[in-house]
Design an enzyme around this catalytic site. Structure first.
Site, PDB file in Angstrom:
ATOM      1  N   SER A 310      47.023  11.410  19.461  1.00  0.00           N
ATOM      2  CA  SER A 310      48.173  11.184  20.323  1.00  0.00           C
ATOM      3  C   SER A 310      48.452   9.695  20.313  1.00  0.00           C
ATOM      4  O   SER A 310      47.568   8.889  20.022  1.00  0.00           O
ATOM      5  CB  SER A 310      47.863  11.620  21.751  1.00  0.00           C
ATOM      6  N   ASP A 311      49.686   9.314  20.613  1.00  0.00           N
ATOM      7  CA  ASP A 311      49.961   7.909  20.876  1.00  0.00           C
ATOM      8  C   ASP A 311      49.138   7.529  22.115  1.00  0.00           C
ATOM      9  O   ASP A 311      48.552   8.409  22.768  1.00  0.00           O
ATOM     10  CB  ASP A 311      51.465   7.692  21.099  1.00  0.00           C
ATOM     11  N   CYS A 312      49.090   6.222  22.436  1.00  0.00           N
ATOM     12  CA  CYS A 312      48.135   5.810  23.470  1.00  0.00           C
ATOM     13  C   CYS A 312      48.500   6.337  24.845  1.00  0.00           C
ATOM     14  O   CYS A 312      49.566   6.046  25.375  1.00  0.00           O
ATOM     15  CB  CYS A 312      47.961   4.302  23.429  1.00  0.00           C
ATOM     16  N   ALA A 314      49.254   9.356  25.415  1.00  0.00           N
ATOM     17  CA  ALA A 314      50.312  10.374  25.307  1.00  0.00           C
ATOM     18  C   ALA A 314      49.803  11.778  25.665  1.00  0.00           C
ATOM     19  O   ALA A 314      50.572  12.736  25.623  1.00  0.00           O
ATOM     20  CB  ALA A 314      50.933  10.368  23.919  1.00  0.00           C
TER      21      ALA A 314
END
Ligand SMILES: *[C@@H]1O[C@H](CO)[C@@H](O)[C@H](O)[C@H]1NC(C)=O
Ligand SMILES: *[C@@H]1O[C@H](CO)[C@@H](O)[C@H](O)[C@H]1NC(C)=O
Ligand SMILES: *[C@@H]1O[C@H](CO)[C@@H](O)[C@H](O)[C@H]1NC(C)=O
Ligand SMILES: *[C@@H]1O[C@H](CO)[C@@H](O)[C@H](O)[C@H]1NC(C)=O
Ligand SMILES: *[C@@H]1O[C@H](CO)[C@@H](O)[C@H](O)[C@H]1NC(C)=O
Ligand SMILES: *[C@@H]1O[C@H](CO)[C@@H](O)[C@H](O)[C@H]1NC(C)=O
Length: 796
Positions: A310-312, A314
């Site tokens: 996941s993005d940070c 996310a």
């Protein structure tokens, strides 16, 4: 201790010694943090350490040895150690967008290696339209990553490239992308990922020359791991009350198929990327990291083999910002079950155990994620014990910031800079005829022009310093204290230096105070009083002013386009550490510019379009103008692909077919079917579904050959852009589409040739409302500068 590691430590001590000498005046020795590896004695007898076994077997064996709590602690970028198995912690997050960058905690510049080459921001390198350059830059960044890894200052897994389509000119991270065209972005992603992961090298080299053991899955080995991000339809940071954390992108199947997903599909299928990052935003109501259909499509239809991060935070945003789930446990469960294997952040390690206890996830769900994660680490050689530790021994600090990489960084800026205006051939200047220059603007003396995701550059040169190499008398005034330019207090000084000098170079535009992560622009105009300042200076110059524009996003500089007092306009984007040198070489004619804009430059009026509207296609019924050169037909400041040279080129079409025959099926049953797929729509247009004729597509392929003549007295590069459009338009199909590009060097007075391979099923086709590819029977027009050529497709 093996021979290899003795060798390694010998080099290491020599380097330490050299470092001690070079940093003598600082009187300190950097503390070297040794890289820790699993599978070193006495922990080397586990099956997961056995390099003769297939990766999958090794990964499964490792998983079988872990306890549930240990498994859960692996689901974070900061993966925990498992001391009883000899496994050290691992930091998954390192960054390498256009050079090794400190944005990821996996990278540190506090060690033997204190800086890394600062290549230009991606949008600049993209403007070169040169695939070999893109590969060369990615390969050089990879070498520096390997050297930093060896020194214990970086990881093996990197979260680049950013391949979202630059859909809206206000986007703060458009600068990180290769621009607005799906094909250019695809090609960039493939060049980057293959070079960065080491796939352009023979397998032997990929793994390092010391490899002793061969196994069946050697072809899957990775030197480093690259990540296609952000999956998908992500290109809004903060606009009004919308943020990337809570935004729900409403995307049609049609836009998804021919715009948003195109680069991701290529990045995975042709780039063989080993990582995919899901984005913060929701896609049609479902947060990307909890979007099962979206993530599984990548695995099942595109055959993605790798890990999905996941993005940070996310995964946290699924609950906290998107409010898609009722509890944090539901959020981690939704993400894991959708196919997100790991989160950047701690949300999964914090909430997975209670999600498990509440029966929202099973141990099998966690094991599936771990299999993806460990397999990538195994492919990277992390679990190969001695071999892993020695693998990078031949690459060291001498390979970082070396003259080869610096030269490449310079080439990237030279090739990427775009000449937008050159009235009455004002440029290039002859240094023998220029006795003084005034260099004005808040960024003129900056060495901080790298854009987002930078590291510590080796030896950055400002524009002012670059120009001083050519002219003895250089006056400087900031004009404004900063790029926001909210005060006029320093105008008078700028005007007075402008009056004194033979020529004035004004550095205007954007920096990260205007456009960056979490920050979109609200205007396309120059910030604050910048325009007023340019005009005040232009009014007093002896010669027409040369306007240099920084920034990744387009700027509405219509005031300068038609004003004869502004003689030259040059876009340099975020040129990185060699920008001052490259720009000066171009201004003084040492290098002939050939870059082209990879995005449409819209006028300020475009800002009335809601940034949240993801539709690519125009909709006149609601005054929606559409986006990018493929669909937007409104006013433009500069068009996609625009860029001038100091010379001029004549194009000539050497060969291309006029008629192509699409063979249909021959059996009787199939012939009846042929009639069904040879459709006549309400516009009376005949077309076939590409899927249905796939096996006949090969016979349609052809080549286009174009020759170029350089008419001037200066050698130069020309970017040949080949566009296609059907002569009859299906509603919602692109105005035209780029189907090929090549950068060609042609000597003064000489000529050159270039060739394009065209696959009409791919490149002449368009998508229907459901995202299916259809090919129009009839005329298709090829266009490149003055060339216009009709290719007719008939059914037989
Ligand atoms: C590693 O695996 C191979 C293949 O199964 C096996 O023959 C070998 O004995 C194993 N090596 C060790 C040290 O266990
Ligand atoms: C990473 O996790 C370890 C524990 O496994 C912890 O000590 C360390 O502070 C963490 N680092 C960061 C940057 O969160
Ligand atoms: C690394 O160096 C920078 C300055 O060069 C300093 O601010 C930072 O605290 C250092 N970090 C560590 C972990 O030592
Ligand atoms: C493309 O880039 C490479 C690497 O910088 C360079 O060697 C080559 O000359 C470039 N091609 C053209 C046509 O400029
Ligand atoms: C890319 O992946 C495909 C399919 O998995 C594989 O056949 C091919 O060898 C890979 N290419 C490289 C260069 O790794
Ligand atoms: C440019 O910047 C450098 C480094 O910050 C500084 O030493 C120099 O004085 C500046 N030059 C001018 C003309 O302001």
């Amino acid at each position: 201790m093996s021979i290899q590691s003795t060798h390694f430590f010998f080099i290491f001590f020599i380097l330490q010694f050299l470092q001690l000498i070079t940093t003598f005046c600082h009187c300190y020795t950097p503390i070297q943090k040794p890289v820790e590896y699993p599978c070193l004695p006495p922990h080397n007898s586990y099956p997961f350490c056995n390099t003769s076994l297939p990766f999958k077997t090794r990964a499964q064996s490792l998983i079988s040895l872990l306890h549930l709590d240990e498994k859960i602690q692996q689901l974070s970028n900061n993966a925990s150690a498992v001391p009883r198995l000899g496994i050290p912690p691992y930091e998954w997050w390192s960054e390498s967008l256009h050079g090794i960058s400190y944005n990821g905690p996996g990278v540190s510049f506090n060690g033997t290696i204190e800086s890394a080459t600062g290549f230009p921001q991606v949008i600049v390198t993209a403007a070169a339209f040169n695939r070999s350059l893109w590969s060369a830059v990615a390969a050089a960044v990879a070498v520096e990553a390997v050297a930093m890894r060896g020194a214990g200052q970086a990881g093996l897994t990197y979260w680049a490239p950013n391949i979202n389509i630059f859909r809206d000119p206000r986007w703060g991270r458009g600068q990180e992308t290769p621009g607005e065209d799906p094909m250019v972005t695809s090609d960039y992603s493939v060049a980057y990922v293959r070079a960065f992961q080491g796939q352009n090298r023979p397998v032997e080299d990929t793994y390092g020359r010391r490899r002793r053991v061969l196994s069946d899955d050697d072809g899957d080995r990775l030197m480093l791991s690259a990540c296609c991000k952000h999956f998908t339809a992500y290109d809004l940071e903060k606009w009004g009350q919308f943020t990337r954390y809570n935004f729900n992108a409403i995307v049609t199947d049609r836009d998804m198929a021919d715009t948003y997903q195109v680069p991701f599909k290529s990045c995975i299928q042709q780039g063989n990327a080993s990582c995919l990052m899901c984005s913060y935003n929701a896609v049609n109501g479902i947060p990307a990291c909890a979007n099962h259909d979206l993530l599984q499509k990548a695995r099942n239809e595109w055959n993605f083999k790798g890990y999905i991060t996941s993005d940070c935070d996310a995964v946290a945003t699924i609950y906290e910002d998107q409010k898609y789930t009722k509890t944090p446990e539901d959020a981690v469960a939704a993400a894991l079950k959708a196919g997100t294997d790991i989160t950047c952040g701690t949300y999964m390690s914090l909430h997975m155990m209670s999600a498990f206890k509440q029966d929202k996830v099973s141990e099998e769900d966690i094991d599936r994620a771990l299999l993806n994660l460990f397999t990538v680490q195994l492919r990277l050689g992390l679990f190969d014990g001695e071999l892993a530790r020695n693998r990078f021994a031949e690459t060291g600090p001498q390979d970082v910031c070396n003259s080869e990489h610096r030269k490449l960084a310079l080439e990237a800026v030279q090739q990427g800079i775009v000449l937008l205006k050159n009235e009455k051939k004002l440029l290039p200047l002859d240094k023998h005829l220029v006795s003084s220059l005034a260099v004005i603007g808040p960024m003129a003396n900056s060495t901080n022009l790298g854009g987002t995701y930078v590291g510590v550059p080796c030896n950055p040169i400002s524009i002012l310093e670059g120009l001083k190499e050519y002219v003895n008398t250089v006056y400087h005034a900031v004009g404004c204290q900063d790029v926001s330019c909210n005060w006029k207090a320093d105008f008078a000084e700028a005007v007075s230096v402008a009056e004194k000098a033979d020529y004035v170079i004004f550095v205007a535009g954007l920096d990260l105070s205007q456009e960056t992560e979490d920050l979109d622009r609200n205007t396309l105009l120059l910030p604050g009083y910048q325009m007023e300042l340019v005009l005040s200076v232009a009014a007093v110059c002896k010669k027409p002013l040369i306007l240099v524009l920084t920034g990744g996003g387009p700027v509405d500089v219509s005031f300068a386009v038609g004003d004869p007092r502004v003689g030259g306009v040059i876009w340099i984007g975020y040129p990185g550490e060699t920008g001052g040198t490259a720009l000066s070489e171009i201004i003084f004619g040492q290098y002939n510019p050939g870059g082209r804009l990879p995005v449409t430059w819209y006028p300020e009026s475009f800002t009335s379009v809601p940034m949240t509207d993801m539709n690519m296609r125009a909709d006149p019924s609601r005054n929606y103008p559409g986006r990018t050169y493929r669909f937007y037909t409104g006013d433009q400041i500069y068009r996609f692909g625009y860029g001038l040279s100091y010379t001029s080129f004549t194009y000539k079409l050497l060969s291309a077919p006029r008629r192509l025959s699409l063979r249909g099926p021959t059996s009787k049953a199939a012939r009846q079917r042929k009639h069904m797929l040879y459709q006549t729509g309400k516009d009376n247009l005949d077309y076939v579904y590409v899927d249905e004729v796939a096996r006949y597509c090969g016979s349609l392929r052809f080549e286009v050959e174009i020759s170029l003549t350089n008419n001037g007295d200066m050698g130069g590069d020309e970017v040949v852009l080949l566009f296609a459009k059907a002569s009859k338009r299906i509603e919602g199909s692109p105005e035209r589409e780029l189907i090929g590009f090549e950068r060609v060097h042609v000597k003064s007075g000489g000529s050159g040739q270039t060739r394009f391979k065209v696959d009409p099923c791919e490149q002449f086709s368009t998508v229907d409302v459901s995202g299916e590819r259809i090919l129009l029977i009839g005329d298709h027009i090829l266009k490149s500068e003055n060339i216009e050529h009709v290719v007719s497709i008939e059914m037989i």
